[in-house]
Design an enzyme around this catalytic site. Structure first.
Site, PDB file in Angstrom:
ATOM      1  N   VAL A  33      -4.004   3.923   1.259  1.00  0.00           N
ATOM      2  CA  VAL A  33      -4.185   2.533   1.173  1.00  0.00           C
ATOM      3  C   VAL A  33      -4.528   2.127   2.712  1.00  0.00           C
ATOM      4  O   VAL A  33      -3.773   2.623   3.697  1.00  0.00           O
ATOM      5  CB  VAL A  33      -3.075   1.577   0.831  1.00  0.00           C
ATOM      6  CG1 VAL A  33      -3.466   0.020   0.721  1.00  0.00           C
ATOM      7  CG2 VAL A  33      -2.556   2.125  -0.611  1.00  0.00           C
ATOM      8  N   GLY A  46       0.602   6.727  -0.801  1.00  0.00           N
ATOM      9  CA  GLY A  46       1.402   6.907  -1.960  1.00  0.00           C
ATOM     10  C   GLY A  46       1.055   7.950  -2.767  1.00  0.00           C
ATOM     11  O   GLY A  46       0.462   8.794  -2.336  1.00  0.00           O
ATOM     12  N   SER A  47       1.681   8.207  -3.873  1.00  0.00           N
ATOM     13  CA  SER A  47       1.568   9.205  -4.815  1.00  0.00           C
ATOM     14  C   SER A  47       0.239   9.574  -5.320  1.00  0.00           C
ATOM     15  O   SER A  47      -0.220  10.534  -5.614  1.00  0.00           O
ATOM     16  CB  SER A  47       2.648   9.196  -5.986  1.00  0.00           C
ATOM     17  OG  SER A  47       3.739   9.192  -5.675  1.00  0.00           O
ATOM     18  N   TYR A  48      -0.510   8.224  -5.509  1.00  0.00           N
ATOM     19  CA  TYR A  48      -1.937   8.394  -6.026  1.00  0.00           C
ATOM     20  C   TYR A  48      -3.084   7.941  -5.152  1.00  0.00           C
ATOM     21  O   TYR A  48      -4.098   7.573  -5.674  1.00  0.00           O
ATOM     22  CB  TYR A  48      -1.717   7.843  -7.317  1.00  0.00           C
ATOM     23  CG  TYR A  48      -0.893   8.501  -8.228  1.00  0.00           C
ATOM     24  CD1 TYR A  48      -1.302   9.498  -8.937  1.00  0.00           C
ATOM     25  CD2 TYR A  48       0.371   7.700  -8.729  1.00  0.00           C
ATOM     26  CE1 TYR A  48      -0.460  10.162 -10.101  1.00  0.00           C
ATOM     27  CE2 TYR A  48       1.051   8.317  -9.482  1.00  0.00           C
ATOM     28  CZ  TYR A  48       1.095   9.531 -10.209  1.00  0.00           C
ATOM     29  OH  TYR A  48       1.585   9.823 -10.980  1.00  0.00           O
ATOM     30  N   ILE A  96      -2.545   1.869   6.473  1.00  0.00           N
ATOM     31  CA  ILE A  96      -1.415   1.180   5.939  1.00  0.00           C
ATOM     32  C   ILE A  96      -0.288   2.130   5.420  1.00  0.00           C
ATOM     33  O   ILE A  96       0.930   2.427   5.884  1.00  0.00           O
ATOM     34  CB  ILE A  96      -1.491   0.109   4.892  1.00  0.00           C
ATOM     35  CG1 ILE A  96      -2.628  -0.917   5.573  1.00  0.00           C
ATOM     36  CG2 ILE A  96      -0.135  -0.473   4.315  1.00  0.00           C
ATOM     37  CD1 ILE A  96      -2.749  -2.003   4.381  1.00  0.00           C
ATOM     38  N   GLU A  97      -0.532   2.835   4.278  1.00  0.00           N
ATOM     39  CA  GLU A  97       0.274   3.852   3.778  1.00  0.00           C
ATOM     40  C   GLU A  97      -0.159   4.689   2.792  1.00  0.00           C
ATOM     41  O   GLU A  97      -1.194   4.418   2.239  1.00  0.00           O
ATOM     42  CB  GLU A  97       1.271   2.934   2.860  1.00  0.00           C
ATOM     43  CG  GLU A  97       2.672   3.682   2.500  1.00  0.00           C
ATOM     44  CD  GLU A  97       3.655   2.580   1.748  1.00  0.00           C
ATOM     45  OE1 GLU A  97       4.906   3.139   1.824  1.00  0.00           O
ATOM     46  OE2 GLU A  97       3.267   1.621   1.545  1.00  0.00           O
ATOM     47  N   LYS A 102      -8.040   1.303  -1.039  1.00  0.00           N
ATOM     48  CA  LYS A 102      -7.269   2.302  -1.800  1.00  0.00           C
ATOM     49  C   LYS A 102      -8.219   3.480  -2.114  1.00  0.00           C
ATOM     50  O   LYS A 102      -9.228   3.375  -3.088  1.00  0.00           O
ATOM     51  CB  LYS A 102      -6.325   1.869  -2.846  1.00  0.00           C
ATOM     52  CG  LYS A 102      -5.550   3.050  -3.468  1.00  0.00           C
ATOM     53  CD  LYS A 102      -4.369   2.655  -4.527  1.00  0.00           C
ATOM     54  CE  LYS A 102      -3.796   3.636  -5.013  1.00  0.00           C
ATOM     55  NZ  LYS A 102      -2.626   3.211  -6.099  1.00  0.00           N
ATOM     56  N   ASP A 134       6.661   2.154 -12.824  1.00  0.00           N
ATOM     57  CA  ASP A 134       7.091   2.727 -11.566  1.00  0.00           C
ATOM     58  C   ASP A 134       7.291   1.457 -10.633  1.00  0.00           C
ATOM     59  O   ASP A 134       6.822   1.425  -9.545  1.00  0.00           O
ATOM     60  CB  ASP A 134       6.042   3.660 -10.740  1.00  0.00           C
ATOM     61  CG  ASP A 134       6.450   4.092  -9.360  1.00  0.00           C
ATOM     62  OD1 ASP A 134       7.595   4.466  -9.563  1.00  0.00           O
ATOM     63  OD2 ASP A 134       5.579   4.544  -8.638  1.00  0.00           O
TER      64      ASP A 134
END
Length: 471
Positions: A125, A120-122, A117-118, A140, A235
């Site tokens: 996913v 991120g910074s951490y 899916i994507e 995740k 955030d």
């Protein structure tokens, strides 16, 4: 004449006495056995009465017992049984509550990955399916490769806050699973079809006013619960707000979340994605509270109205410039004490900044939000107040007049549905800055050229490695 045994007693009277003694001895044996049986029956009844006490652990009134015999031995037996029952009632009763059990984590092989899916910074996913139940979940994987001190504190905070934040508008953490290596840690969460950023990029028209109110009420409702649990998200942005096809909004991505206190502790200023970062953080504040989340809510509010991020700065200096262009420069009336912030010492304010503005906080320019009602503009201006103390709390925001006037918030059941990008293909990379990574040092910024008049003139102002062109 038959011979008698030498063991036989010649005296008939003696033989009769011996026989009588045998009968009495047998009767005493039977009486003792019966007494023992009755005593065991009473003990069993006493244990059954103790087990049937009320749930609160308080003993009920003692039951009356009928004396079965006048025998003093039987009376002593009754006293012994009563003493045993009294001791059992005096023993403390432990209260038991249903809790989770300790056990090994499941392996990630219990899930079939369907598509990415994507990132991120951490973490990364993915969309996955639980093989045992067939349910679709979001998987995740935490980023642990750049953590020299072991398990990163961001991952621990995310797991801790998600386990504590059980709310209808916060993404639900189902479990934590492991891979083949110690740094393969996955969070299993409920899957949602959309995030608001991707949805706004795909929509031809922005949300209707009634739909914006529905979205905001859910986001602020989840945020109010987090703040009541002493959790700051740090955030909030549209890409971290998930929505399913039932119109439900969930706050996600708790990689930067942490607990806070009163008074607030000293914390890093390098938090919140740049476009949603409050002015006090940009000016170097290291003690802050829930006000930074409320500023982000104001930025999300503006983005829902226009389909575009409200303040798109290229760097910290440019971000401060865009904030002051929207709200006006700070002064002692609108933001008392702002000069005490570390990065505010280099600010060169225009001469007109000392003139008091109407209202506190002053209203934002009507031209930026032409279709917003007066109540909506009042809420937007309060959320984007330069002074953190002037921003409303999440509870005050939920009670604002904006949500009570027409058009009323649209029921979730009437919310439109949209095709799911997360369920079919890799989600587009958002053209937005990433959230700050833990461990980065906050730069010392020079805001001398925000309002012009810097030594560089119109050629640009250089500050902390950034080149800001003015004009």
């Amino acid at each position: 004449m038959s011979a008698k045994s030498r063991w036989a007693n010649e005296d008939p009277e003696t033989e009769a006495i011996i026989a009588q003694q045998k009968r009495e001895k047998e009767e005493k044996r039977r009486a003792k056995a019966e007494k023992q049986r009755q005593l065991e029956a009473r003990k069993a009844q006493a244990q059954q009465d103790a087990d049937s006490q009320p749930p609160n652990g308080e003993p009920g009134p003692p039951k009356k017992r009928r004396r079965l015999s006048n025998d003093p031995d039987a009376a002593s037996d009754h006293a012994a049984v009563a003493k045993i029952e009294q001791e059992q009632r005096q023993q403390p009763t432990l209260l038991r509550f249903p809790v989770g059990e300790w056990g090994p984590c499941r392996h990630v092989d219990n899930f079939e990955k369907l598509n990415h899916i994507e990132e991120g910074s951490y973490g990364w996913v993915s969309r996955a399916k639980d093989i045992s139940t067939g349910e679709i979940v979001a998987l995740k994987k935490l980023k642990l490769e750049n953590s020299p001190d072991g398990f990163p504190v961001t991952g621990l905070r995310e797991i801790q806050t998600l386990m504590e934040a059980r709310h209808q508008n916060v993404v639900y953490l189902r479990e934590v699973v492991m891979g083949n290596k110690m740094d393969d840690v996955f969070l299993v969460m409920d899957f949602h079809e959309h995030d608001l950023k991707a949805l706004l990029d795909e929509m031809r028209e922005p949300f209707l006013p009634s739909e914006i109110k529905t979205v905001l009420l859910q986001v602020v409702g989840g945020l109010e619960f987090l703040h009541s649990q002493w959790i700051i998200h740090r955030d909030l942005k549209t890409s971290n707000l998930l929505m399913n096809n039932r119109g439900e909004i969930k706050i996600a991505d708790f990689g930067m979340a942490r607990y806070y206190g009163d008074p607030p502790p000293k914390m890093t200023q390098l938090v919140v994605t740049l476009w949603y970062r409050s002015p006090e953080l940009l000016l170097g504040a290291d003690k802050y509270g829930t006000e930074i989340d409320m500023w982000s809510i104001g930025c999300v509010f503006g983005e829902l109205l226009t389909k575009e991020p409200l303040l798109q700065g290229k760097n910290e200096v440019d971000q401060v410039s865009k904030i002051f262009a929207l709200t006006g420069p700070p002064n002692s009336q609108t933001w008392p004490g702002f000069r005490l912030l570390p990065n505010a010492k280099s600010l060169r304010l225009p001469p007109t900044s000392t003139i008091s503005s109407a209202g506190n906080p002053p209203l934002l320019p009507r031209s930026r939000f032409p279709y917003l009602t007066n109540a909506g503009l009042s809420l937007m201006s309060a959320l984007l107040a330069l002074n953190p103390a002037s921003r409303p709390t999440a509870r005050q925001c939920l009670d604002h007049q904006y949500f009570k006037e027409d058009p009323r918030p649209k029921p979730r059941e009437m919310f439109p549905t949209f095709p799911s990008k997360a369920g079919m293909e890799k989600r587009r990379r958002h053209q937005t800055p990433e959230a700050p990574k833990r461990g980065q040092e906050a730069p010392e910024l020079d805001f001398a050229g925000v309002f012009g008049g810097a030594p560089g003139g119109d050629t640009g102002e250089v500050g902390a490695g950034f080149s800001l062109r003015l004009g």
